[in-house]
Motif scaffolding. Structure first.
Motif, PDB file in Angstrom:
ATOM      1  N   LYS A  40      41.464  40.921  39.694  1.00 25.90           N
ATOM      2  CA  LYS A  40      42.904  40.732  39.847  1.00 25.90           C
ATOM      3  C   LYS A  40      43.189  39.948  41.122  1.00 25.90           C
ATOM      4  O   LYS A  40      42.380  39.910  42.035  1.00 25.90           O
ATOM      5  CB  LYS A  40      43.611  42.087  39.907  1.00 25.90           C
ATOM      6  CG  LYS A  40      43.480  42.881  38.632  1.00 25.90           C
ATOM      7  CD  LYS A  40      44.180  44.209  38.761  1.00 25.90           C
ATOM      8  CE  LYS A  40      44.070  44.995  37.470  1.00 25.90           C
ATOM      9  NZ  LYS A  40      44.717  46.295  37.563  1.00 25.90           N
ATOM     10  N   GLU A  41      44.367  39.340  41.186  1.00 25.40           N
ATOM     11  CA  GLU A  41      44.730  38.502  42.334  1.00 25.40           C
ATOM     12  C   GLU A  41      44.751  39.289  43.642  1.00 25.40           C
ATOM     13  O   GLU A  41      44.341  38.770  44.676  1.00 25.40           O
ATOM     14  CB  GLU A  41      46.115  37.873  42.107  1.00 25.40           C
ATOM     15  CG  GLU A  41      46.133  36.779  41.072  1.00 25.40           C
ATOM     16  CD  GLU A  41      45.416  35.531  41.529  1.00 25.40           C
ATOM     17  OE1 GLU A  41      45.440  35.223  42.741  1.00 25.40           O
ATOM     18  OE2 GLU A  41      44.809  34.867  40.678  1.00 25.40           O
ATOM     19  N   HIS A  50      40.217  39.126  47.868  1.00 26.72           N
ATOM     20  CA  HIS A  50      39.589  39.174  49.189  1.00 26.72           C
ATOM     21  C   HIS A  50      38.463  40.211  49.240  1.00 26.72           C
ATOM     22  O   HIS A  50      37.466  40.026  49.937  1.00 26.72           O
ATOM     23  CB  HIS A  50      40.636  39.429  50.273  1.00 26.72           C
ATOM     24  CG  HIS A  50      41.289  40.768  50.180  1.00 26.72           C
ATOM     25  ND1 HIS A  50      42.276  41.056  49.253  1.00 26.72           N
ATOM     26  CD2 HIS A  50      41.088  41.902  50.884  1.00 26.72           C
ATOM     27  CE1 HIS A  50      42.660  42.308  49.402  1.00 26.72           C
ATOM     28  NE2 HIS A  50      41.958  42.853  50.383  1.00 26.72           N
ATOM     29  N   ILE A  51      38.579  41.305  48.480  1.00 27.84           N
ATOM     30  CA  ILE A  51      37.519  42.316  48.431  1.00 27.84           C
ATOM     31  C   ILE A  51      36.300  41.761  47.704  1.00 27.84           C
ATOM     32  O   ILE A  51      35.160  41.945  48.146  1.00 27.84           O
ATOM     33  CB  ILE A  51      38.038  43.601  47.750  1.00 27.84           C
ATOM     34  CG1 ILE A  51      39.184  44.205  48.561  1.00 27.84           C
ATOM     35  CG2 ILE A  51      36.911  44.605  47.550  1.00 27.84           C
ATOM     36  CD1 ILE A  51      39.899  45.323  47.873  1.00 27.84           C
ATOM     37  N   ALA A  52      36.515  41.049  46.599  1.00 26.68           N
ATOM     38  CA  ALA A  52      35.405  40.479  45.834  1.00 26.68           C
ATOM     39  C   ALA A  52      34.694  39.391  46.634  1.00 26.68           C
ATOM     40  O   ALA A  52      33.460  39.306  46.611  1.00 26.68           O
ATOM     41  CB  ALA A  52      35.915  39.920  44.508  1.00 26.68           C
ATOM     42  N   VAL A  53      35.450  38.566  47.350  1.00 22.78           N
ATOM     43  CA  VAL A  53      34.839  37.508  48.158  1.00 22.78           C
ATOM     44  C   VAL A  53      33.984  38.108  49.268  1.00 22.78           C
ATOM     45  O   VAL A  53      32.871  37.638  49.542  1.00 22.78           O
ATOM     46  CB  VAL A  53      35.928  36.568  48.730  1.00 22.78           C
ATOM     47  CG1 VAL A  53      35.367  35.650  49.791  1.00 22.78           C
ATOM     48  CG2 VAL A  53      36.562  35.760  47.617  1.00 22.78           C
ATOM     49  N   PHE A  65      41.505  30.082  35.600  1.00 26.00           N
ATOM     50  CA  PHE A  65      41.991  31.419  35.290  1.00 26.00           C
ATOM     51  C   PHE A  65      40.898  32.181  34.549  1.00 26.00           C
ATOM     52  O   PHE A  65      40.530  31.821  33.430  1.00 26.00           O
ATOM     53  CB  PHE A  65      43.254  31.342  34.441  1.00 26.00           C
ATOM     54  CG  PHE A  65      43.849  32.689  34.135  1.00 26.00           C
ATOM     55  CD1 PHE A  65      44.510  33.395  35.114  1.00 26.00           C
ATOM     56  CD2 PHE A  65      43.722  33.248  32.886  1.00 26.00           C
ATOM     57  CE1 PHE A  65      45.054  34.638  34.848  1.00 26.00           C
ATOM     58  CE2 PHE A  65      44.255  34.480  32.608  1.00 26.00           C
ATOM     59  CZ  PHE A  65      44.918  35.182  33.590  1.00 26.00           C
ATOM     60  N   GLY A  66      40.365  33.228  35.160  1.00 28.80           N
ATOM     61  CA  GLY A  66      39.321  34.036  34.532  1.00 28.80           C
ATOM     62  C   GLY A  66      38.081  33.209  34.264  1.00 28.80           C
ATOM     63  O   GLY A  66      37.654  32.406  35.080  1.00 28.80           O
TER      64      GLY A  66
END
Length: 92
Positions: free
Chosen positions: A32-33, A37-40, A62-63
């Motif tokens: 999700k948008e 920042h957590i995924a990066v 997108f996705g």
């Protein structure tokens, strides 16, 4: 086979390794948008576990589709996109 010196001599497999081409993605994450920042940060920390230099790339698509966010919303509103698992089919 991995290069491990004399350990596991005579061709015994000691570990496995993948052969990848330069520039090919190793891991793709869809989130999700508000969680980007957590995924990066998680990918930045995990790149130290891989040999060589790795970079974290944030796509504008997108996705797992080949549409940008604006194009995806536009074609979805027109009814031109059909869900197809993790991606979509475009109806011409």
């Amino acid at each position: 086979r991995l290069s491990t010196g004399m350990r596991g001599a005579f061709g015994k497999a000691y570990g496995t390794a993948a052969r990848v081409h330069i520039g090919s993605p190793l891991i793709s994450v869809r989130t999700k948008e508000e969680k980007v920042h957590i995924a990066v940060e998680a990918l930045r920390l995990s790149k130290f576990k891989f040999a060589g230099r790795q970079k974290v790339f944030l796509s504008k698509k997108f996705g797992f589709t080949h549409f940008s966010k604006a194009d995806y919303d536009k074609w979805k509103a027109c009814g031109r996109l059909v869900p197809n698992g993790v991606d979509v089919k475009w109806l011409s």
